[in-house]
Write a protein that holds these residues in place. Structure first.
Motif, short mmCIF file in Angstrom:
data_model
loop_
_atom_site.label_atom_id
_atom_site.label_comp_id
_atom_site.label_asym_id
_atom_site.label_seq_id
_atom_site.Cartn_x
_atom_site.Cartn_y
_atom_site.Cartn_z
N PHE A 155 0.82 -1.21 0.00
CA PHE A 155 0.00 0.00 0.00
C PHE A 155 0.86 1.27 0.00
CE2 PHE A 155 -3.47 2.45 2.53
CZ PHE A 155 -4.00 2.96 1.36
N PHE A 156 1.89 1.28 0.86
CA PHE A 156 2.70 2.49 1.00
C PHE A 156 3.76 2.61 -0.09
CE2 PHE A 156 1.98 2.60 5.93
CZ PHE A 156 0.68 3.00 5.71
N GLY A 157 4.15 1.47 -0.68
CA GLY A 157 5.23 1.47 -1.67
C GLY A 157 5.07 2.50 -2.78
N PRO A 158 3.93 2.52 -3.47
CA PRO A 158 3.79 3.48 -4.59
C PRO A 158 4.00 4.94 -4.15
CG PRO A 158 2.03 1.86 -4.66
CD PRO A 158 2.77 1.62 -3.38
N GLY A 159 3.51 5.30 -2.97
CA GLY A 159 3.67 6.68 -2.47
C GLY A 159 5.14 6.98 -2.18
N TYR A 160 5.86 6.03 -1.58
CA TYR A 160 7.28 6.26 -1.27
C TYR A 160 8.08 6.40 -2.57
CZ TYR A 160 6.05 4.79 3.48
OH TYR A 160 5.47 4.69 4.73
N ARG A 161 7.78 5.50 -3.52
CA ARG A 161 8.55 5.56 -4.77
C ARG A 161 8.28 6.87 -5.51
NH1 ARG A 161 8.11 -0.31 -4.49
NH2 ARG A 161 5.94 -0.22 -5.14
N ALA A 162 7.06 7.39 -5.38
CA ALA A 162 6.72 8.64 -6.09
C ALA A 162 7.25 9.88 -5.37
CB ALA A 162 5.20 8.74 -6.26
N ASN A 163 7.23 9.87 -4.04
CA ASN A 163 7.47 11.13 -3.30
C ASN A 163 8.78 11.23 -2.55
OD1 ASN A 163 4.82 12.26 -3.80
ND2 ASN A 163 4.04 10.70 -2.42
N LEU A 164 9.29 10.11 -2.08
CA LEU A 164 10.39 10.16 -1.10
C LEU A 164 11.64 10.87 -1.63
CD1 LEU A 164 11.88 9.42 1.45
CD2 LEU A 164 11.82 7.03 0.76
N VAL A 165 12.15 10.37 -2.76
CA VAL A 165 13.41 10.93 -3.28
C VAL A 165 13.14 12.25 -4.03
CG1 VAL A 165 15.30 10.52 -4.89
CG2 VAL A 165 14.56 8.70 -3.33
N ALA A 166 12.07 12.27 -4.80
CA ALA A 166 11.81 13.46 -5.63
C ALA A 166 11.19 14.60 -4.83
CB ALA A 166 10.88 13.08 -6.78
N GLY A 167 10.38 14.27 -3.82
CA GLY A 167 9.62 15.32 -3.15
C GLY A 167 10.00 15.60 -1.71
N TRP A 168 10.16 14.56 -0.88
CA TRP A 168 10.29 14.80 0.55
C TRP A 168 11.73 15.12 0.97
CZ3 TRP A 168 6.98 9.86 2.06
CH2 TRP A 168 5.67 10.10 1.68
N LEU A 169 12.69 14.27 0.56
CA LEU A 169 14.07 14.50 1.03
C LEU A 169 14.60 15.89 0.62
CD1 LEU A 169 15.65 10.93 0.53
CD2 LEU A 169 15.15 12.08 2.70
N PRO A 170 14.29 16.37 -0.61
CA PRO A 170 14.79 17.70 -0.97
C PRO A 170 14.23 18.84 -0.10
CG PRO A 170 14.10 16.49 -2.93
CD PRO A 170 13.65 15.69 -1.74
N GLN A 171 13.17 18.57 0.65
CA GLN A 171 12.61 19.61 1.53
C GLN A 171 13.40 19.74 2.83
OE1 GLN A 171 10.26 21.56 0.42
NE2 GLN A 171 10.24 20.30 -1.45
#
Ligand SMILES: C[S@@+](CC[C@H](N)C(=O)[O-])C[C@H]1O[C@@H](n2cnc3c(N)ncnc32)[C@H](O)[C@@H]1O
Length: 351
Positions: free
Chosen positions: A146-162
């Motif tokens: 369930f969580f995998g798709p969200g992490y793959r979409a957001n973690l590296v591209a969206g969250w860590l850069p913040q």
């Protein structure tokens, strides 16, 4: 008391939809497991016989399944040709495993929570908890899915850069602990993106750690290590980054975990806390997302926390203010909301 007929009819109308959704969940799992959605997306429109043949399944079962899916609006039916097809939007939600909005994973945990009703009725009476590993393993597999798709979409591209200065550190080579990592989807996603850094995944559930190790092996990653450990006891010091994905609220002693994270970070280190989206007050959470989380929290998160030492029982809808209290009690002095999605808040804490 007089019955308001219009209100009753409106509620009954809603409940027909609700009951239908509760029933059809098991069919969503079957469609995912047997490749029915995938095949329909790749080769539809198909008759029930064609889909059965393509998936090695039995036509009579498949016809019933297709009919229920069409009645749900999850796929389309063409009476002129007796065929079924899936629209591009439906494919994103049900068929495409790489889609960031694939929701089929969310259904697997339902197997576990329905089966746990007798145990939880007892827990309501006694106040006792139920550990993560005491549920059917479809819970940990379902969570990863369930969580995998969200992490793959957001973690590296969206969250860590913040997070302040974190990406350059990971690019040049850093040390990261992913605590409460479950099957290691988040850990492996980061390890793949930052080959110069080393990632240590920890979880107190041994079977999850086994799955995480298998995933790292499958991906051929040498910069990731997984070990069984409690959040307030995991080994190592001088971490540049500690991450906790959707698990701080599951812990019995999140304040103890916070203090431990604080002690294992270096002076410039950061803690990224990903938690379910929630407002600080109950009224603000009475919406469709809050509904999913409160229901999951009742059956999964709260009993997990109450089964552990301290048993703080934060619940999945703790909200930013309560999380801030817990995190700063552990010794962090800086705290801010770094990012958010409709499902998550992403918090950054610094020593
Ligand atoms: C909702 S799952 C999230 C798993 C993973 N972080 C993810 O996002 O897919 C919560 C995880 O927290 C772990 N957990 C709960 N309490 C823990 C504790 N005190 N120490 C370490 N892990 C814990 C559970 O075993 C489970 O894997």
């Amino acid at each position: 008391m007089a019955i308001n007929e219009a209100a009753l009819n409106a509620l009954l109308g809603k409940m027909v939809t609700e009951l239908g959704a509760a029933y059809v969940g098991s069919s969503v799992i079957l469609g995912d497991q047997l490749g029915l959605y995938k095949e329909l997306a790749a080769h539809g429109p198909l008759t029930s016989a064609q889909l059965a043949e393509r998936t090695g399944t039995t036509e009579r079962y498949v016809r019933e399944w297709l009919s229920g899916q069409a009645a749900s609006g999850y796929i389309e039916y063409d009476p002129a040709t007796s065929t079924f097809h899936i629209t591009p939007e439906q494919a994103m939600v049900f068929a495409n495993a790489d889609s960031p909005v694939n929701l089929t994973g969310g259904y697997y945990s339902l197997q576990s929570i329905y089966a746990d009703v007798p145990r939880m009725a007892e827990a309501f009476r006694t106040g006792k908890g139920m550990g993560w590993g005491e549920h059917c393993n479809c819970l940990s597999f379902g969570t990863a899915k369930f969580f995998g798709p969200g992490y793959r979409a957001n973690l590296v591209a969206g969250w860590l850069p913040q997070l302040e200065g974190v990406v350059p550190k990971l690019q040049s080579g850093g040390k990261v602990a992913d605590v409460g990592c479950g099957h290691g989807i988040s850990t492996v996603t980061m390890a793949r993106a930052f080959p110069n850094s080393h990632f240590y995944g920890f979880d107190y559930h041994p079977e999850s750690i086994q799955q995480a190790r298998a995933l790292a092996k499958e991906e051929g990653l040498a910069n990731v290590t997984f070990d069984v450990a409690l959040a307030k006891e995991y080994p190592g010091t001088n971490y540049d980054l500690v991450t906790t994905f959707d698990c701080l609220h599951d812990m019995g002693d999140p304040v103890g975990a916070s203090a431990h994270v604080r002690g294992t970070l270096n002076a410039n280190g950061a803690w990224m806390i990903v938690e379910p989206m929630a407002q600080d007050d109950l009224s603000g959470n009475l919406n469709p997302v809050g509904r999913i989380y409160y229901a999951a929290s009742t059956m999964i998160c709260l009993p997990t926390s109450l089964s552990q030492e301290v048993g703080l029982g934060l619940g999945a809808q703790a909200g930013e203010q309560r999380l801030r209290e817990v995190i700063t009690k552990g010794g962090f002095t800086r705290f801010r909301r770094a990012s958010e999605t409709p499902f998550n808040i992403i918090l950054e804490a610094r020593p």
